[in-house]
Design an enzyme around this catalytic site. Sequence first.
Site, PDB file in Angstrom:
ATOM      1  N   LYS A 101      77.235  93.351  78.929  1.00 17.45           N
ATOM      2  CA  LYS A 101      76.453  93.742  80.107  1.00 17.45           C
ATOM      3  C   LYS A 101      76.072  92.535  80.963  1.00 17.45           C
ATOM      4  O   LYS A 101      75.855  92.659  82.165  1.00 17.45           O
ATOM      5  CB  LYS A 101      75.206  94.507  79.683  1.00 17.45           C
ATOM      6  CG  LYS A 101      74.192  93.693  78.888  1.00 17.45           C
ATOM      7  CD  LYS A 101      72.984  94.538  78.518  1.00 17.45           C
ATOM      8  CE  LYS A 101      71.952  93.725  77.758  1.00 17.45           C
ATOM      9  NZ  LYS A 101      70.776  94.539  77.375  1.00 17.45           N
ATOM     10  N   HIS A 267     101.836  86.466  76.743  1.00 14.39           N
ATOM     11  CA  HIS A 267     102.086  86.279  78.177  1.00 14.39           C
ATOM     12  C   HIS A 267     100.760  86.257  78.947  1.00 14.39           C
ATOM     13  O   HIS A 267      99.836  86.986  78.605  1.00 14.39           O
ATOM     14  CB  HIS A 267     102.972  87.408  78.713  1.00 14.39           C
ATOM     15  CG  HIS A 267     103.542  87.103  80.060  1.00 14.39           C
ATOM     16  ND1 HIS A 267     102.817  87.271  81.218  1.00 14.39           N
ATOM     17  CD2 HIS A 267     104.758  86.621  80.434  1.00 14.39           C
ATOM     18  CE1 HIS A 267     103.566  86.915  82.248  1.00 14.39           C
ATOM     19  NE2 HIS A 267     104.742  86.517  81.805  1.00 14.39           N
TER      20      HIS A 267
END
Length: 284
Positions: A101, A267
Amino acid sequence: MSFANEQAYCVATYRLFDEKADFDKKAQGIAVGLTVGNWTDIPEARKAEMEKHLGRVVSVEVHEAAAGEPASERYADIRIAYPDVNFSRDIPALLVTVFGKLSMDGRIKLIDLSFSEGFLAAFPGPKFGIEGVRGLLGVHDRPPLMSIFKSVIGHDLPGLKEQFYLQAAGGVDLIKDDEILFENPLTPIERRVEACMEAAARAQRETGQKLLYATNLTGPTFSLRDQAKKAIGAGANALLFNVLAYGFDALAELSRDPDIHVPIMAHPAMAGAFLSVALSWHCS
């Protein structure tokens, strides 16, 4: 890191921008808010047992805006230690703890994480690593050379195989799929691996050079393990994985699986969504 009670902690470093904030107070609010939630209102009798869950402010370094800079450039680098006892030994749990949060709370960045030995012990690390990959290739005295398999979308298997052979015959050590090549009717993963490994074997007979082919591992998350086993069964000797899209925990599970005994190449696709730096196209 450990404090007087010898607890283990993971430490997060944040960069928080604010024109007027009391950064020490902000840091304390983060340390409490992301751990026990509230400290001042906890009865004294409960504090002793709750203290092991309390976050700790390690340091606050304030950087005032330089002459000529707008006041909005004032920031602080804040380091907060989070007790290991608060989260399970997986990357999503840690990330939600330190930046869940909080990531929605204005101009704040998570810029570094350090881990306790206890947390790291849950992750065995890569089966191969750099030296392991060099060993598979027999390349120890120079940088390994990789080519990127483009274009591939819309090509059938004969076309794909010919493209692969031309790259392999050029003397590269690694060939990776395009990261946007997903499972499709023209080049399904098993047949793609078989075709490309046949081309790799042909090139090796001609050049004498070993080759790793990182085929793109894709599909719904819960099918990834089966897809990886299909690819390996078809002869795959490496895998490509879009780790930032699937999540670090998915990579950790694949890496620790004993049946997935080939190198996994992570990747950087999606990195620009997380990093405020320019990534040049040659990295893709």
